[in-house]
Write a protein that holds these residues in place. Structure first.
Motif, PDB file in Angstrom:
ATOM      1  N   SER A  22       0.830  -1.205   0.000  1.00  0.00           N
ATOM      2  CA  SER A  22       0.000   0.000   0.000  1.00  0.00           C
ATOM      3  C   SER A  22       0.865   1.256   0.000  1.00  0.00           C
ATOM      4  O   SER A  22       0.593   2.219  -0.731  1.00  0.00           O
ATOM      5  N   LYS A  23       1.909   1.265   0.792  1.00  0.00           N
ATOM      6  CA  LYS A  23       2.809   2.421   0.841  1.00  0.00           C
ATOM      7  C   LYS A  23       3.546   2.591  -0.485  1.00  0.00           C
ATOM      8  O   LYS A  23       3.752   3.720  -0.953  1.00  0.00           O
ATOM      9  N   ARG A  24       3.918   1.488  -1.096  1.00  0.00           N
ATOM     10  CA  ARG A  24       4.724   1.546  -2.316  1.00  0.00           C
ATOM     11  C   ARG A  24       3.924   2.017  -3.523  1.00  0.00           C
ATOM     12  O   ARG A  24       4.454   2.714  -4.384  1.00  0.00           O
ATOM     13  N   VAL A  25       2.616   1.634  -3.611  1.00  0.00           N
ATOM     14  CA  VAL A  25       1.830   1.976  -4.809  1.00  0.00           C
ATOM     15  C   VAL A  25       0.951   3.202  -4.602  1.00  0.00           C
ATOM     16  O   VAL A  25       0.167   3.560  -5.470  1.00  0.00           O
ATOM     17  N   ARG A  26       1.076   3.850  -3.457  1.00  0.00           N
ATOM     18  CA  ARG A  26       0.213   4.975  -3.106  1.00  0.00           C
ATOM     19  C   ARG A  26       0.183   6.029  -4.226  1.00  0.00           C
ATOM     20  O   ARG A  26       1.213   6.402  -4.775  1.00  0.00           O
ATOM     21  N   TRP A  27      -1.026   6.507  -4.565  1.00  0.00           N
ATOM     22  CA  TRP A  27      -1.177   7.509  -5.616  1.00  0.00           C
ATOM     23  C   TRP A  27      -2.164   8.579  -5.181  1.00  0.00           C
ATOM     24  O   TRP A  27      -2.941   8.376  -4.252  1.00  0.00           O
ATOM     25  N   GLU A  28      -2.125   9.705  -5.898  1.00  0.00           N
ATOM     26  CA  GLU A  28      -3.037  10.814  -5.643  1.00  0.00           C
ATOM     27  C   GLU A  28      -3.851  11.092  -6.909  1.00  0.00           C
ATOM     28  O   GLU A  28      -3.355  10.915  -8.030  1.00  0.00           O
ATOM     29  N   ILE A  29      -5.079  11.552  -6.728  1.00  0.00           N
ATOM     30  CA  ILE A  29      -6.011  11.691  -7.851  1.00  0.00           C
ATOM     31  C   ILE A  29      -5.495  12.673  -8.899  1.00  0.00           C
ATOM     32  O   ILE A  29      -5.398  12.341 -10.095  1.00  0.00           O
ATOM     33  N   ASP A  30      -5.179  13.886  -8.501  1.00  0.00           N
ATOM     34  CA  ASP A  30      -4.768  14.898  -9.484  1.00  0.00           C
ATOM     35  C   ASP A  30      -3.345  14.674  -9.982  1.00  0.00           C
ATOM     36  O   ASP A  30      -3.077  14.758 -11.184  1.00  0.00           O
ATOM     37  N   ARG A  31      -2.441  14.377  -9.067  1.00  0.00           N
ATOM     38  CA  ARG A  31      -1.028  14.249  -9.436  1.00  0.00           C
ATOM     39  C   ARG A  31      -0.777  13.058 -10.359  1.00  0.00           C
ATOM     40  O   ARG A  31      -0.005  13.168 -11.323  1.00  0.00           O
TER      41      ARG A  31
END
Length: 322
Positions: free
Chosen positions: A25-34
């Protein structure tokens, strides 16, 4: 004075699997806009859903432009239904986390991260709906309210809710790998939405299984048998949503795609009925059949139920699997 003896639960069995979910989870974490939207818009010159999910390669619609439009309508509903089911999934995950408050803190962190990601996914799908709505004609409607659906689902046993959730989050894996990722003809932004969704749902499916097996171990045979009936009822409720959405989407297509005035009214109604029927077949494939047939789901369910219970589930699902 005698020392007080305290028996602590054994957390070793699944501790490492919860820990692995946190690490990924920490490694693939993403943000919607970025990471997902990146200042892009949807490309309406391309399909949204691939034929492997929309089943439009066998549609009564012969015009390629109309098939592309219907893939966009289906794709809009596909995203909206995910946003809908994630409402009850998140509520159940938060409820389950209470069992770990004073227990395995690694399991607790894994579920809290699960909840945080589900909230983000709901926001993503709300953003997607707003963007698509701004580019398509008015008249589209979602056939179910997320809160009303969640209230019905959460009224069933935790075992059944976890079974439905595990089924959903496993078929998201199959849909992306087998249909969405290989199709180069899809809108790039739409494709990325489900790429990033898939990356986090992979951990969620593991946590679903862990929690489902944990809850199952606490049930008596009679409680599990009643839970099987709850699971059957929940699949029936999902099918009710799919029936309503398929009709709404066929009506929307008919509203925004003009037909010649020389076409008889009864022919237009017949076309709409056929389109609704094939759209329902696609939605049943997407949200029921593909998950039921997923080997990992079959294995987990088979481990938890008796042959007689499995047969009962199969009999109930048979009309939807046709």
């Amino acid at each position: 004075m005698n020392a007080v003896s305290i028996d602590f639960p054994d957390y070793t069995a699944d501790h490492s699997r919860y820990a692995k979910c946190i690490e990924v989870s920490k490694r693939v974490r993403w943000e919607i806009d970025r990471d997902v939207i990146r200042d892009r818009q949807f490309d309406f010159d391309n399909k949204f859903l691939p034929d492997g999910l929309s089943l439009l390669d066998r549609s009564i619609l012969e015009n390629s432009d109309e098939r592309r439009l219907m893939s966009q309508i289906q794709g809009r509903s596909y995203a909206n239904i995910f946003g809908l089911v994630e409402r009850f999934i998140n509520a159940k995950v938060l409820e389950l986390s209470q069992d770990h408050w004073l227990g395995d803190q690694v399991a607790l962190e894994a579920l809290i991260r699960f909840s945080d990601e589900e909230l983000k996914h709901q926001e993503l799908f709300r953003r997607i709906e707003t963007m698509i709505a701004a580019a398509m004609p008015a008249g589209y409607r979602s056939a179910a309210d997320p809160n009303a659906v969640a209230q019905v689902v959460l009224g069933k046993s935790t075992w059944a809710v976890l079974g439905l959730t595990c089924h959903i989050e496993l078929f998201t894996q199959a849909h992306y790998r087998q249909s969405i990722e290989p199709d180069a003809s899809l809108s790039a932004l739409y494709k990325d939405v489900f790429l990033f969704h898939w990356r986090e749902e992979s951990q969620h499916a593991i946590l679903d299984e862990l929690e489902w097996r944990r809850i199952d171990a606490q049930l008596s045979p009679a409680e599990r048998d009643a839970a099987v009936d709850d699971l059957i009822a929940l699949v029936g409720a999902v099918d009710g949503i799919l029936q309503a959405q398929a009709r709404a989407d066929a009506d929307y297509f008919s509203l925004i795609v003009p037909r010649s005035r020389t076409v008889a009214e009864h022919d237009l109604l017949a076309e709409r009925d056929l389109l609704a029927a094939e759209t329902l077949a696609a939605y049943r494939w997407q949200y029921i059949v593909s998950g039921v047939q997923e080997p990992r789901f079959q294995k987990i369910l088979g481990d938890l139920v008796t042959p007689a219970q499995m047969q009962r589930i199969g009999t109930a699902l048979a009309p939807l699997m046709a």
